[in-house]
Write a protein that holds these residues in place. Structure first.
Motif, mmCIF file in Angstrom:
data_model
loop_
_atom_site.group_PDB
_atom_site.id
_atom_site.type_symbol
_atom_site.label_atom_id
_atom_site.label_comp_id
_atom_site.label_asym_id
_atom_site.label_seq_id
_atom_site.Cartn_x
_atom_site.Cartn_y
_atom_site.Cartn_z
ATOM 1 N N GLY A 1 -37.094 55.333 -28.287
ATOM 2 C CA GLY A 1 -37.677 54.207 -28.548
ATOM 3 C C GLY A 1 -35.885 53.326 -28.722
ATOM 4 O O GLY A 1 -34.490 53.961 -28.440
ATOM 5 N N ALA B 1 -36.502 59.226 -35.102
ATOM 6 C CA ALA B 1 -36.464 57.825 -34.118
ATOM 7 C C ALA B 1 -38.080 57.916 -34.268
ATOM 8 O O ALA B 1 -37.552 56.960 -32.823
ATOM 9 N N HIS C 1 -29.407 56.046 -42.164
ATOM 10 C CA HIS C 1 -30.209 54.809 -41.713
ATOM 11 C C HIS C 1 -29.460 54.009 -41.061
ATOM 12 O O HIS C 1 -27.832 53.101 -41.847
ATOM 13 N N TRP C 2 -29.453 53.788 -39.513
ATOM 14 C CA TRP C 2 -28.828 52.783 -39.041
ATOM 15 C C TRP C 2 -29.081 51.806 -38.860
ATOM 16 O O TRP C 2 -29.756 50.667 -39.153
HETATM 17 N N1 LIG Z 1 -36.118 48.821 -34.572
HETATM 18 C C1 LIG Z 1 -34.834 49.151 -35.664
HETATM 19 O O1 LIG Z 1 -34.162 48.004 -35.886
HETATM 20 C C2 LIG Z 1 -34.627 49.747 -36.903
HETATM 21 C C3 LIG Z 1 -35.979 51.567 -36.913
HETATM 22 N N2 LIG Z 1 -35.215 52.049 -37.214
HETATM 23 C C4 LIG Z 1 -36.556 53.037 -38.010
HETATM 24 O O2 LIG Z 1 -35.972 54.008 -36.854
HETATM 25 C C5 LIG Z 1 -37.179 55.033 -36.663
HETATM 26 C C6 LIG Z 1 -38.177 53.827 -34.810
HETATM 27 O O3 LIG Z 1 -37.952 53.346 -34.639
HETATM 28 P P1 LIG Z 1 -37.992 52.530 -33.516
HETATM 29 O O4 LIG Z 1 -36.873 53.387 -32.643
HETATM 30 O O5 LIG Z 1 -37.758 50.685 -33.274
HETATM 31 O O6 LIG Z 1 -39.822 52.452 -33.382
HETATM 32 P P2 LIG Z 1 -40.238 52.548 -30.875
HETATM 33 O O7 LIG Z 1 -41.565 51.911 -31.642
HETATM 34 O O8 LIG Z 1 -39.538 51.864 -30.703
HETATM 35 O O9 LIG Z 1 -39.937 54.156 -30.860
HETATM 36 C C7 LIG Z 1 -40.244 55.129 -31.420
HETATM 37 C C8 LIG Z 1 -40.670 56.186 -30.389
HETATM 38 O O10 LIG Z 1 -41.477 57.000 -31.119
HETATM 39 C C9 LIG Z 1 -41.729 57.955 -29.515
HETATM 40 N N3 LIG Z 1 -42.913 57.727 -30.125
HETATM 41 C C10 LIG Z 1 -43.160 59.490 -30.996
HETATM 42 N N4 LIG Z 1 -44.924 59.694 -31.815
HETATM 43 C C11 LIG Z 1 -45.518 58.559 -31.512
HETATM 44 C C12 LIG Z 1 -46.782 57.757 -32.054
HETATM 45 N N5 LIG Z 1 -47.344 58.449 -32.447
HETATM 46 N N6 LIG Z 1 -46.693 56.020 -31.753
HETATM 47 C C13 LIG Z 1 -45.801 55.360 -30.682
HETATM 48 N N7 LIG Z 1 -44.675 56.290 -30.363
HETATM 49 C C14 LIG Z 1 -44.245 57.953 -30.268
HETATM 50 C C15 LIG Z 1 -41.869 57.278 -28.567
HETATM 51 O O11 LIG Z 1 -41.332 57.397 -27.709
HETATM 52 C C16 LIG Z 1 -41.460 56.013 -28.823
HETATM 53 O O12 LIG Z 1 -41.063 55.424 -28.230
HETATM 54 C C17 LIG Z 1 -38.447 53.815 -37.789
HETATM 55 O O13 LIG Z 1 -38.286 54.859 -38.892
HETATM 56 C C18 LIG Z 1 -37.603 52.317 -37.430
HETATM 57 O O14 LIG Z 1 -37.620 52.225 -39.147
HETATM 58 C C19 LIG Z 1 -34.187 51.894 -38.592
HETATM 59 C C20 LIG Z 1 -33.226 51.065 -38.416
HETATM 60 C C21 LIG Z 1 -33.533 49.681 -37.280
#
Ligand SMILES: NC(=O)C1=CN([C@@H]2O[C@H](COP(=O)(O)OP(=O)(O)OC[C@H]3O[C@@H](n4cnc5c(N)ncnc54)[C@H](O)[C@@H]3O)[C@@H](O)[C@H]2O)C=CC1
Ligand SMILES: O=C(O)[C@@H](O)C(=O)[C@H](O)[C@@H](O)CO
Length: 338
Positions: free
Chosen positions: A12, A99, A150-151
């Motif tokens: 993601g 992630a 934490h990026w």
């Molecule tokens: N989006 C942001 O700006 C930031 C996010 N984070 C952290 O990074 C981590 C990932 O966040 P994002 O990349 O934004 O999330 P996202 O929703 O964009 O990506 C998550 C990915 O995980 C996979 N996945 C695995 N199990 C899944 C499930 N049960 N349901 C849906 N997808 C599943 C999929 O490939 C999905 O693309 C989280 O812990 C978030 O808190 C940290 C800093 C910034």
């Protein structure tokens, strides 16, 4: 110098941003899609992820970040793997970034997969925004090699990575992760397992206060953000918050906090005990040689000159530095548009 492959669990937003940063830094990066999908759906995800990383690499290159001719080679270091090929994706990976979505179940599933497939020396770094390293340590059989990294978003541009170990994380794991990130040109900082790390904790207060200024009609959204871009952000980008307390004087913060608390009746403006104690002990910063930092052995003039030089460079880099007016009929300067 050999760089071992890196694995991102989850393809993601964060997985893609980290893949961009790690590939830019010379690592082969494997993005493991954690969701079971049919082949056509997986192909779509793979194409979309690679297209997005390719486009962000091209954008940075086109903006002058690096030679655009290198985009293909860097993108060639990134591969996307389906959930049912986990074992191959883990093979040889020294560093695993988890992630997946910010839910307990998704984290638990990802950590279980790591327990099954990770190399015996692999580091597991969670990108969670909120879950504590001490909580996540309970989800894995490898707590010694697990910690939070934490990026900040966008991961391929912001140098800072906040690293938060649990009390079970082995010192060698911490040191290895820091070394890998430093080799990438990133700036790791350490913090204990505490909600909000450093930046999200500070910025939550600042962002909410900015929203409150608009809500109360004190200033327009445009003017709040101009104030941040041309004052707050620019200065703290050079000096840091604690360094500026010392620079401006801890006494000013002490009095300002008192005034703000009384004038608004809001305890959120009250200074913490450490500010009050330093005031009482005469540790107000540059003026007394001691504040949050120790200046007693420093050449204060040289220090000021160095920091003002950095400040001037930041103002100049923002296109906001003006030469002195030398003639009375020189046109008035206009402020920046945004
Ligand atoms: N989006 C942001 O700006 C930031 C996010 N984070 C952290 O990074 C981590 C990932 O966040 P994002 O990349 O934004 O999330 P996202 O929703 O964009 O990506 C998550 C990915 O995980 C996979 N996945 C695995 N199990 C899944 C499930 N049960 N349901 C849906 N997808 C599943 C999929 O490939 C999905 O693309 C989280 O812990 C978030 O808190 C940290 C800093 C910034
Ligand atoms: O880039 C960031 O600041 C993120 O990594 C976050 O942690 C979240 O956006 C959070 O701070 C929301 O305020």
């Amino acid at each position: 110098m050999s760089r071992r492959p890196v694995l991102c669990l989850g393809a993601g937003r964060m997985g893609r941003g980290i893949a961009h940063a790690m590939a830019h830094g010379g690592h082969d990066v494997r993005l493991l899609d954690m969701k079971p999908r049919d082949p056509a759906d997986f192909r779509r995800l793979k194409d979309e992820a690679l297209a997005e990383i390719g486009s962000s690499l091209s954008m940075v290159a086109d903006l002058g970040g690096f030679d655009p001719a290198l985009v293909g080679d860097i993108l060639g270091r990134v591969s996307v793997h389906p959930a049912d090929r986990a074992e191959a994706a883990f093979a040889g990976a020294e560093l695993i970034f988890e992630a997946v979505p910010e839910t307990h179940d998704a984290k638990a599933a990802a950590f279980a997969l790591v327990d099954r497939h990770a190399e015996s020396d692999a580091i597991l770094a969670s990108t969670t925004s909120t879950m504590l390293a001490t909580e996540l340590a309970g989800l894995t059989a490898l707590p010694g090699r697990t910690l939070n990294a934490h990026w900040l978003n966008p991961a391929f541009l912001v140098p800072l990575v906040e690293i938060s170990p649990s009390d079970q994380t082995e010192p060698d794991t911490l040191a290895r992760l820091e070394r890998i990130l430093e080799q990438l040109g990133k700036v790791p900082v350490r913090c204990k397992a505490s909600p909000g790390y450093i930046v999200p904790r500070i910025q939550a207060l600042a962002m909410n206060e900015a929203a409150r200024l608009v809500e109360e009609g004190v200033a327009s959204a445009e003017d709040v953000d101009r104030a941040v871009k041309y004052g707050f952000g620019l200065r703290f980008g050079v000096l840091g918050l604690l360094e500026f307390i010392d620079w401006g004087g801890g006494d000013i913060l002490f009095h300002a906090s008192r005034y703000m608390t009384q004038a608004t009746g809001e305890q959120r403006f009250a200074a913490p005990a450490i500010v009050n104690d330093k005031m009482e002990n005469g540790q107000i910063g540059l003026r007394t040689g001691q504040g949050f930092f120790d200046y007693s052995d420093r050449d204060i003039d040289a220090y000021r000159r160095e920091r003002l030089g950095a400040f001037l460079a930041a103002v100049r880099n923002a296109g906001l530095w003006n030469q002195p007016v030398t003639s009375a009929d020189e046109p008035r300067r206009s402020p920046p548009e945004q």
